[in-house]
Scaffold this active site. Structure first.
Site, PDB file in Angstrom:
ATOM      1  N   LYS A 176       0.867  -1.180   0.000  1.00 41.62           N
ATOM      2  CA  LYS A 176       0.000   0.000   0.000  1.00 41.62           C
ATOM      3  C   LYS A 176       0.899   1.224   0.000  1.00 41.62           C
ATOM      4  O   LYS A 176       1.484   1.602   1.011  1.00 41.62           O
ATOM      5  CB  LYS A 176      -0.926   0.051   1.225  1.00 41.62           C
ATOM      6  CG  LYS A 176      -2.033   1.079   1.000  1.00 41.62           C
ATOM      7  CD  LYS A 176      -2.470   1.827   2.221  1.00 41.62           C
ATOM      8  CE  LYS A 176      -1.594   2.911   2.710  1.00 41.62           C
ATOM      9  NZ  LYS A 176      -1.457   4.125   1.875  1.00 41.62           N
ATOM     10  N   GLU A 249      10.655   1.358   9.661  1.00 44.56           N
ATOM     11  CA  GLU A 249      11.684   2.332   9.263  1.00 44.56           C
ATOM     12  C   GLU A 249      11.052   3.695   9.475  1.00 44.56           C
ATOM     13  O   GLU A 249      10.169   4.098   8.710  1.00 44.56           O
ATOM     14  CB  GLU A 249      12.053   2.144   7.787  1.00 44.56           C
ATOM     15  CG  GLU A 249      12.567   0.768   7.433  1.00 44.56           C
ATOM     16  CD  GLU A 249      13.965   0.502   7.945  1.00 44.56           C
ATOM     17  OE1 GLU A 249      14.746   1.453   8.060  1.00 44.56           O
ATOM     18  OE2 GLU A 249      14.266  -0.657   8.256  1.00 44.56           O
ATOM     19  N   CYS A 283      14.406  10.459   5.222  1.00 44.78           N
ATOM     20  CA  CYS A 283      14.389  10.094   6.641  1.00 44.78           C
ATOM     21  C   CYS A 283      15.738  10.355   7.287  1.00 44.78           C
ATOM     22  O   CYS A 283      15.816  10.735   8.442  1.00 44.78           O
ATOM     23  CB  CYS A 283      13.990   8.644   6.785  1.00 44.78           C
ATOM     24  SG  CYS A 283      14.946   7.583   5.722  1.00 44.78           S
ATOM     25  N   GLU A 383      11.667  15.992  14.110  1.00 45.19           N
ATOM     26  CA  GLU A 383      11.967  15.820  12.677  1.00 45.19           C
ATOM     27  C   GLU A 383      11.253  16.917  11.891  1.00 45.19           C
ATOM     28  O   GLU A 383      10.063  17.148  12.073  1.00 45.19           O
ATOM     29  CB  GLU A 383      11.458  14.452  12.211  1.00 45.19           C
ATOM     30  CG  GLU A 383      11.749  14.195  10.748  1.00 45.19           C
ATOM     31  CD  GLU A 383      11.265  12.832  10.277  1.00 45.19           C
ATOM     32  OE1 GLU A 383      10.114  12.484  10.549  1.00 45.19           O
ATOM     33  OE2 GLU A 383      12.063  12.126   9.637  1.00 45.19           O
TER      34      GLU A 383
END
Ligand code: NAD
Length: 497
Positions: A176, A249, A283, A383
């Protein structure tokens, strides 16, 4: 202009059942395609198809044949690489130069890497020191049906990193992708069919996270879920996934550490590459610049001069350097975090002027440097996933390591120094899954990547990455003579001993 309509690839056919939505380019605002949200219904159908394909054919296919098919897939995508690059850039807003020279060729190379990988083996023999006349066979058995959920920032590479090792290991898949960027993943599934992957082995269903994604995460027929996305979603998925293997992750706030004895010219390029590639939407982006106090001013001036040279424009033109921000909500998140960072006491050291240079209907955020950031600020910890570098100064090696590790994340780091011993010392002290010495972002399919702490669980790529898609079976092969049986069986039948 007519736009392509993308359906879901389930059990070997592209199916348009579901609700259609329009995909617009974040780079230009143009309509690029329509996509069908298959929702929970298609996810369930895809899981059933993947299960049938696993038991029906794929688990019986040899490792050799799976490798041949993977190489054919790599070759097929290579033939269409320009088309893939165009689609990837249109849907993510990343520069066409980056898709053409990095995302797509790297993905093609990585499929080929798994097709030719030689370290992974299906079984090995062991001795049992307690029972010298026996031996064991340790088998690496596929998990079965694997669910894969991917984010919007590097959609093609993420799909490759999950599909190639999972298929190699003998699993079938339901992917997905992010609803904003599913096109190249759908193309990959169609290309897999065209080169001979059996129907149901690689399925792709588009849909929202909270419906289609959640159904995949919860399904008891899925034996493993490989998720890449934010730490917040990863945490939620862990709570609903039930008993299945999970790899996560997740996010990062990676430090790029520049010592006074570094090659400053090279380090400045590495720092710029580290944070502004993909407009910081990676990331492992090096969003924290840890710079030694003695060189801070000089180093920031070097960065500023280089940022002045970056070319803002339409990302679909090959000479443009600045990528768009892939979603409106991500752009708002970046703006909010920077505003809060300034309120917390950091300084706006640099903000590139991109006004009037980028397409007016796209989403953009200017390459930015915030100075005087510290680890008590939200901007030092959270982040940002955007082109914003937070400069934090340190006095000595110990302090650099201490600041680097004072983060709940642990995905990646960079160390810049000419002193190789110091570089190794620092790299070995940093709590993160990847540390680059005098480099940044360089990726090898042979090297496992993943996070420490809140950056994730499990590894992708390399032998470790393949083994994640397997479970271990131990076959205990008894001795020919049966002599040793007496010792054990005597525990319940004394006459035997
Ligand atoms: P996200 O967490 O919002 O979404 C990721 C995927 O999860 C999407 O496909 C989404 O539809 C799905 N999802 C959302 N809610 C869900 C739910 N309740 N159940 C199941 N699936 C759900 O992340 P994003 O905004 O698409 O991507 C950016 C994030 O991804 C950043 O935090 C970034 O650091 C991270 N990322 C990590 C890596 C890595 O390798 N560690 C690589 C790329 C991106």
């Amino acid at each position: 202009m007519s736009v392509e309509s993308y359906g879901n690839v389930v059990n070997g056919t592209e199916d348009h059942e579901g609700s259609e939505y329009v995909l617009k380019s974040p780079a230009t605002g143009d309509t690029i395609a329509t996509v069908v949200d298959g929702g929970v219904k298609k996810i369930r159908e895809a899981i059933d198809a993947a299960q049938d394909a696993f038991y029906g054919i794929w688990s019986k296919t040899s490792l050799h044949d799976r490798k041949i098919l993977l190489q054919k897939l790599s070759d097929r995508i290579q033939e269409r690489s320009n088309e893939y690059a165009m689609l990837e850039s249109l849907s993510t807003g990343k520069t066409l130069r980056q898709s053409t020279l990095m995302d797509i060729p790297l993905g093609i190379e990585h499929i080929s890497y798994f097709a030719n990988e030689t370290e992974f083996s299906l079984e090995r023999k062991i001795e049992h020191p307690e029972f010298p006349d026996t031996h064991g066979i340790i088998q690496n058995v596929p998990m079965g049906v694997v669910g894969a959920i991917t984010p919007w920032n590097v959609p093609f590479l993420m799909a490759v990193w999950k599909a190639a090792p999972a298929l190699l290991a003998g699993n079938t898949l339901v992917i997905k992708p992010s609803s904003s960027t599913p096109i190249t993943t759908i193309e990959m599934a169609k290309d897999a069919l065209s080169v001979g992957f059996p129907p149901g082995v690689l399925n792709v269903v588009c849909g929202k996270g909270e419906t289609a994604g959640e159904e995949l995460a919860k399904s008891e027929k899925i034996r493993m879920l490989s998720f890449t996305g934010s730490t917040e979603t990863g945490r939620h998925i862990s709570s609903v996934a039930g008993v299945k293997k999970l790899t996560l992750e997740l996010g990062g706030k990676s430090p790029n550490i520049v010592f006074e004895d570094a090659d400053l010219e090279r380090a400045s390029m590495g720092v710029i590459f580290g944070i502004y590639l993909n407009s910081g939407q990676l990331c492992e982006s090096g969003s924290r610049l840890l710079v030694q106090s003695s060189i801070k001013e000089k180093f920031l001036v070097t960065l500023r001069k280089k940022l002045d040279e970056m070319k803002a424009g339409n990302p679909m033109e090959m000479e443009t350097d600045v990528s768009a921000i892939t979603t409106r909500s991500q752009k708002l998140k970046i703006e909010k975090l920077v505003t809060e960072g300034l309120q917390e006491g950091s300084n706006l050291y640099y903000s590139k002027n991109i006004d009037g240079l980028v397409p007016s209907l796209g989403f953009y955020y200017p390459p930015t440097i915030l100075d005087n950031v510290n680890m008590d600020m939200k901007i030092g910890n959270e982040e940002i996933f955007g082109p914003v570098l937070s400069a934090i100064e340190f006095k000595n090696e110990n302090e650099a390591v201490e600041i680097a590790n004072r983060s709940s994340y642990g995905l990646a780091a960079g160390v810049w120094t000419k002193d190789r011993n110091k570089a190794m010392r620092v790299a070995s002290s940093i709590e993160s899954g990847t540390v680059w010495i005098n480099e940044y972002h360089l990726l090898s399919a042979a090297a496992p990547r993943g996070g420490f702490k809140n950056s994730g669980v499990g590894r992708e790529l390399g032998l470790e990455g393949i083994l994640e898609y397997t479970q271990t079976r131990h076959i205990f092969v008894g001795s020919e003579s049966g002599e040793q049986d007496q010792v054990a069986y005597g525990l319940v039948l004394a006459k035997q001993s």
